[in-house]
Design a protein around this motif. Structure first.
Motif, PDB file in Angstrom:
ATOM      1  N   ALA A 110      -1.139 -42.612 -27.593  1.00 22.09           N
ATOM      2  CA  ALA A 110      -0.594 -41.533 -28.401  1.00 22.09           C
ATOM      3  C   ALA A 110      -1.077 -41.629 -29.845  1.00 22.09           C
ATOM      4  O   ALA A 110      -1.021 -42.709 -30.444  1.00 22.09           O
ATOM      5  N   VAL A 114       1.464 -36.932 -31.638  1.00 23.51           N
ATOM      6  CA  VAL A 114       2.080 -36.992 -30.307  1.00 23.51           C
ATOM      7  C   VAL A 114       3.221 -38.010 -30.298  1.00 23.51           C
ATOM      8  O   VAL A 114       4.299 -37.748 -29.755  1.00 23.51           O
ATOM      9  N   VAL A 126       0.570 -42.569 -23.082  1.00 25.87           N
ATOM     10  CA  VAL A 126       1.068 -41.259 -22.673  1.00 25.87           C
ATOM     11  C   VAL A 126       0.072 -40.664 -21.686  1.00 25.87           C
ATOM     12  O   VAL A 126      -1.119 -40.996 -21.694  1.00 25.87           O
ATOM     13  N   TYR A 127       0.573 -39.794 -20.837  1.00 21.88           N
ATOM     14  CA  TYR A 127      -0.311 -39.053 -19.947  1.00 21.88           C
ATOM     15  C   TYR A 127      -0.707 -37.745 -20.620  1.00 21.88           C
ATOM     16  O   TYR A 127       0.143 -37.005 -21.125  1.00 21.88           O
ATOM     17  N   TYR A 128      -2.011 -37.505 -20.645  1.00 20.28           N
ATOM     18  CA  TYR A 128      -2.547 -36.268 -21.214  1.00 20.28           C
ATOM     19  C   TYR A 128      -3.088 -35.419 -20.071  1.00 20.28           C
ATOM     20  O   TYR A 128      -3.917 -35.875 -19.277  1.00 20.28           O
ATOM     21  N   HIS A 144      -2.482 -28.090 -23.203  1.00 21.86           N
ATOM     22  CA  HIS A 144      -2.649 -29.494 -23.562  1.00 21.86           C
ATOM     23  C   HIS A 144      -1.248 -30.113 -23.551  1.00 21.86           C
ATOM     24  O   HIS A 144      -0.425 -29.789 -24.420  1.00 21.86           O
ATOM     25  N   SER A 145      -0.961 -30.965 -22.576  1.00 23.50           N
ATOM     26  CA  SER A 145       0.383 -31.512 -22.417  1.00 23.50           C
ATOM     27  C   SER A 145       0.363 -33.031 -22.464  1.00 23.50           C
ATOM     28  O   SER A 145      -0.550 -33.672 -21.929  1.00 23.50           O
ATOM     29  N   TYR A 146       1.404 -33.604 -23.082  1.00 22.45           N
ATOM     30  CA  TYR A 146       1.535 -35.058 -23.226  1.00 22.45           C
ATOM     31  C   TYR A 146       2.913 -35.479 -22.738  1.00 22.45           C
ATOM     32  O   TYR A 146       3.921 -34.852 -23.077  1.00 22.45           O
ATOM     33  N   GLU A 221       8.181 -33.940 -23.086  1.00 18.22           N
ATOM     34  CA  GLU A 221       6.860 -33.301 -23.135  1.00 18.22           C
ATOM     35  C   GLU A 221       6.581 -32.803 -24.543  1.00 18.22           C
ATOM     36  O   GLU A 221       7.457 -32.252 -25.207  1.00 18.22           O
TER      37      GLU A 221
END
Length: 247
Positions: A110, A114, A126-128, A144-146, A221
């Motif tokens: 991150a 973020v 984090v997952y992107y 674009h999601s985190y 999120e």
């Protein structure tokens, strides 16, 4: 229609088409007369007509189909900005078939922005997920999601082109979203965004930044979504608050 000398001609021509579209005299798919014919109709230069039509195309009122001409565009899809709903559910609720193409799905560190939104430390995992979203096969948005890696381990292994991420959070990870803070602002498409969305560089986009929270009020999120400005608008219903007069 007789143009008035007191107002720019291109603006009056633009408003002429807006009024006819809003009145239903011109319907989606109707072809617009040629620039030459319109210039003769209004008694102006083709450049003036082109200026008006270009504005209407940028606004999503008209669309060009290569060398075949200019047509009235389909109406913009309305998203309810006051409701937390994923792209998939929003489209299906209106009888539209949603689509998704995963461009990236990976575990990253991150950055400060973020981390701040997800209440983490910079460098935390984090997952992107970066997806191109479509409606009835037409590109509509870039997501674009985190997500905090500790809350949804292995989410990138699921078929994110088939499943709604919000459904996965609920059904697989037991995370129930309850609210979100969203901020909307206009922007323009860069070269990569334009290519992915099938629009011209510099075309208008709507940027939606969202932080979604679970029922424990913890952020789950952080997202930066880019919607085509010619196909989308966001609406919200509000109530009037009357302030008491100061003594």
């Amino acid at each position: 229609m007789r143009l008035r000398a007191s107002h720019p001609y291109y603006a009056q021509i633009r408003q002429y088409f807006i009024d006819r579209i809003d009145a239903g005299e011109l319907r989606p798919g109707d072809r617009i007369a040629s620039e030459r014919a319109l210039a003769e109709q209004f008694g102006v230069s083709r450049m003036t007509v082109r200026h008006a039509l270009n504005q209407l195309v940028r606004e999503g009122r008209l669309q060009r189909n290569g060398t075949q001409g200019t047509y009235v565009a389909q109406p913009k899809f309305e998203h309810n900005a006051a409701v937390l709903a994923g792209f998939t559910d929003a489209m299906r609720a209106h009888g539209i078939t949603p689509g998704a193409t995963v461009l990236r799905a990976e575990l990253i560190q991150a950055n400060q922005r973020v981390a701040r939104e997800l209440q983490l430390s910079a460098g935390d995992p984090v997952y992107y997920v970066f997806r191109l979203r479509s409606a009835n096969g037409e590109p509509r948005a870039l997501e674009h999601s985190y997500f905090p890696a500790s809350r949804c381990p292995g989410i990138e292994t699921y078929d994110l082109e088939r499943y709604s991420i919000y459904h996965l959070l609920r059904d697989v990870y037991g995370i129930q979203l309850s609210r979100a803070r969203q901020a909307l602002e206009p922007t323009i498409a860069d070269d990569e965004e334009a290519t992915l969305l099938g629009i011209d560089p510099g075309a208008p986009l709507l940027l939606i930044e969202r932080t979604a929270y679970d029922t424990g009020d913890e952020p789950v999120e952080f997202a930066r979504d880019l919607y085509r400005g010619d196909r989308t608008r966001f609406v919200a219903e509000t109530s009037l608050v009357v302030m008491e007069d100061e003594p």
